[in-house]
Structures are given as C-alpha cells and as structure tokens.
Design a protein around this motif. Structure first.
Motif, short mmCIF file in Angstrom:
data_model
loop_
_atom_site.label_atom_id
_atom_site.label_comp_id
_atom_site.label_asym_id
_atom_site.label_seq_id
_atom_site.Cartn_x
_atom_site.Cartn_y
_atom_site.Cartn_z
N LYS A 121 6.19 -11.08 -5.11
CA LYS A 121 6.51 -10.53 -3.79
C LYS A 121 6.95 -9.07 -3.92
O LYS A 121 6.57 -8.22 -3.13
N LEU A 122 7.76 -8.83 -4.94
CA LEU A 122 8.29 -7.48 -5.15
C LEU A 122 7.15 -6.49 -5.44
O LEU A 122 7.10 -5.40 -4.86
N ASN A 127 3.51 -2.17 -3.72
CA ASN A 127 2.15 -1.66 -3.57
C ASN A 127 1.86 -1.30 -2.12
O ASN A 127 1.24 -0.27 -1.83
N ARG A 128 2.34 -2.16 -1.19
CA ARG A 128 2.09 -1.93 0.24
C ARG A 128 2.76 -0.61 0.67
O ARG A 128 2.18 0.19 1.36
N ARG A 129 3.99 -0.41 0.19
CA ARG A 129 4.73 0.81 0.55
C ARG A 129 3.99 2.05 0.03
O ARG A 129 3.84 3.05 0.71
N LYS A 130 3.48 1.93 -1.20
CA LYS A 130 2.75 3.04 -1.83
C LYS A 130 1.50 3.36 -1.01
O LYS A 130 1.18 4.52 -0.75
N TYR A 131 0.81 2.29 -0.57
CA TYR A 131 -0.43 2.43 0.19
C TYR A 131 -0.16 3.10 1.53
O TYR A 131 -0.87 4.00 1.96
N GLU A 132 0.94 2.64 2.17
CA GLU A 132 1.31 3.21 3.47
C GLU A 132 1.60 4.71 3.36
O GLU A 132 1.18 5.50 4.17
#
Lengths: 231, 176
Positions: A121-122, A127-132
């Motif tokens: 999950k972490l 990764n999602r934050r980086k992508y955003e």
C-alpha cells in the motif's frame, strides 16, 4: 568439532545463562550431562575434560543452592499463613503488584501478511503521488496563449536568429516542411523550440486553417533583431 | 526477511490455547523458535540463545524486554517497568481488595503444588465473601475456577504480566 568440545560449549553456555540470571537450574537435567561426560572422557582430551568438570561442579553447586532456597520458601508456608491471618493492609498487596507488574507486548495484527500488505500500500501511494506530481508539471495541459516559455540566454537567442534567417526563404510553410531537413532528434526539438520562441516574439504567425507558418510583415524585423542581438 | 523479523513475529504473536478457548498464548516455546529458524542439532538451543541475546539488545531502545513465562516457559516480548509506570497499566490500581485476593491465591498456589480452594482463600482473606473477587480475576484470565467443586488455580496467562521471582522476593521480605 569433537563431541567433548561440543559438550564443553553447552556447559559453558548453561553456566553463562545461570550467571546472568536468565535460567533457573531447578528444571535442568544435569545428570544426563555428567553421564555424557563420563562416556566421552579420553586421555587425549584430558584438558577439555578437566574444564568441563570445573564448570560442571560450579553448576551443580548453584543447583544445590537454588534447591535449598526453594525448600526454604516452601517451608515458609506456616509463616506465610500467619502473615495473611494477621490481616495486613490491602494496600501492601497493591504496592507489591505495582512493583511486579509488566505488560507484554500485544501485536496480534503484526503478522507477515499484514506487513507485506502495508508495504505494498505504501509503495502504491508513493508511486501515485509521484505520478500526480509529474502530471502537474506537464506544460501541454496549459491553455494555448498562456504558455510561459523558459527564459532565453544570449547564445540561444543568437542561434534562434540564425535559424530564423535560414527558414525565412521557405515561408509560408507547414511545420513538417520547415522541420523536414532536421535529421536528428536533437536538432528537431531544438529547432522546434526556436519556432515556439519566434511565434511568441511575433516574428512568425500561424494560420490554423492552412496549418502554415508565415513571416510577420507587421513586425519591424531589423529593429527587433537589433533589440534581441544587443539586449 | 531476516532472523530478527522471524523472532519479532513469533515473540509477539497471540493464539488461543488448544485446551481452552478462554486463554491466549503469547510468544513461542524454544522448540517452536528453533523449528522456524531451522536450528537443529545439539547446539540449536545455544544458537537460539545467542540470537535472542542480540535481539534483546536491539529492542532495548524501544523499552522492550525479552521474557520467559515461568508457568508455560514460552518466550515473549514485554514492556519495561519504566514504560509500565509511565502508562500505569496495572489493572489493580485503585482496587486493593482484588490485588490482595490475587496475592493470596498466588501464594497459596505456590506452596500447594499449583492449586487451592475457595474455602482456604476465604479463610486467609477473612472477608464475608470473596467469590466476586475471584470472578473478576477469572474474567481477567488470571485464575481458573473449576466449574464443579471449588478449586482455584493460577492461569498461566498471569505469568505474562507478573514478575513471579520479584513477587516471591517482596513477599519474603514482608513475611520476614
């Protein structure tokens, strides 16, 4: 490792555990250790055997002492009964429990599966934050006309003007035609960036219907070129 | 995954006792630890204790201690007395009556090969009725009461919460 040395290691370890208070000898079977030693003694390893006997007798002495203390506690039964019959204040027991209470660490959810899932999950979140963040930085999503091009330095301006003079003769022309001579990717993107700056500075205009770039005749070329040259 | 990860998991795990569904087992026995760590042979226990020594040092920074329950010989993780005092997690604070009953039961069990009965406890406590105290201690899982008859014994679960050796020392000094 010989069997005798292995026995010596086990007895030394037991002695250390007892000395550091980690182990009680009351439950320890010392007889089997002494029988094992009896069967292993040989003249070639006499020194090791003596060392084992040395540690062994110390342990035996400690076991006898522990046994004596245990018997003494059990024999205190009458004393203890007398103590309770005297009705000692209950606060004494509260105090005793307070001094001897020690909560264990409860971590029922601390399983391997739980840890792996938390880790996954972490990583996903990271990764999602980086992508955003990456998406936010892409300039193509900006509205046309509001695009801020990076600041130009002098060598860039000189190269841009050279490029402008070079393409001047083929205008009006489509983007494909203008960039058709640029073989390598590096040149292609470099010249494309010159075109963007030339459009922004007003040297070129773009017709959306014909998809062609035009030389801006309203712009006083020399004046502007001088301005850029000697800025 | 390294050996410390395995130890951390095994020493902090809880499960229901197969013989009773009211008692939770904490931690692991030496045999279970050796099995999981794949330590075999005569030196297995030595290797295990060496590993536990290192582990014990590394968890000290979190105010945790490695302990063995004297009633079922399982190793488990415990908070240090410093943390205990800070959070005051002793369930008997403000309940001296229950504390006195537990100490009486524990003392009687230790000198009577692990068991006692309600009459003996009542006699020593010199109270009208101590059944409610015993019920509360049973609810806390610290004592077992036989359904038929009036026999009371210590639940090994208590061993996870009390330093029995320190208890004997303190009782010894009170008795004189």
């Amino acid at each position: 490792m010989s069997k005798l040395i292995s026995l010596l290691e086990r007895i030394s370890f037991l002695k250390n555990q007892v000395d550091s208070g980690k182990k009680s000898l009351l439950e320890e079977d010392l007889e089997s250790l002494f029988l094992e030693l009896k069967g292993l003694i040989s003249s070639s390893e006499l020194e090791t055997s003596v060392q084992i006997m040395d540690n062994g007798t110390i342990i035996l002495e400690q076991k006898l002492e522990e046994l004596r203390q245990f018997i003494s506690f059990v024999s205190q039964k009458n004393k203890m009964l007398l103590f309770f019959k005297k009705n000692p204040p209950e606060e004494i027991f509260s105090e005793i429990l307070k001094k001897t209470w020690c909560s264990p660490l409860f971590l029922p959810q601390f399983s391997q599966i739980f840890l792996i899932k938390s880790y996954e999950k972490l990583v996903l979140k990271k990764n999602r934050r980086k992508y955003e963040n990456t998406i936010e930085r892409i300039p193509f999503l900006e509205e046309p006309g509001k695009l801020d091009l990076p600041e130009m330095d002098k060598p860039f301006k000189i190269k841009m003007l050279e490029y402008f003079r070079r393409i001047n003769s083929i205008l009006p022309a489509t983007l494909e035609l203008i960039l058709s001579d640029d073989e390598s990717n590096e040149n292609y993107y470099e010249n494309f960036s010159y075109l963007l700056h030339l459009l922004k500075l007003g040297f070129l205009t773009y017709n959306n219907t014909s998809k062609q770039f035009f030389f801006n005749e309203n712009k006083n070329e020399n004046e502007n070129l001088e301005e850029i040259n000697y800025e | 995954m390294n050996e410390f990860t395995i130890l951390m998991h095994l020493l902090s795990q809880t499960k229901q006792s197969p013989s009773s569904n009211s008692f939770e087992i904490l931690g692991a026995s030496e045999e279970e630890l050796c099995d999981y760590l794949n330590y075999t042979g005569k030196l297995a226990k030595i290797k295990l204790h060496e590993l536990m020594d290192q582990f014990s040092k590394s968890i000290a920074i979190f105010n945790l201690e490695l302990k063995q329950n004297p009633f079922n010989f399982r190793w488990y993780l415990s908070q240090s007395s410093e943390t205990e005092e800070f959070f005051n997690s002793n369930p008997f604070s403000g309940k001296p009556r229950i504390a006195a009953t537990l100490c009486t039961i524990l003392s009687l069990c230790l000198v009577n090969s692990g068991k006692t009965n309600i009459d003996s406890i009542q006699k020593l406590r010199n109270k009208k009725d101590i059944r409610d105290d015993i019920k509360e201690l049973e609810k806390l899982k610290f004592v077992n009461v036989q359904k038929k008859g009036n026999q009371v014994s210590i639940n090994p679960y208590l061993g996870y919460f009390m330093d029995i050796e320190a208890f004997l020392d303190l009782m010894g000094s009170e008795i004189g």
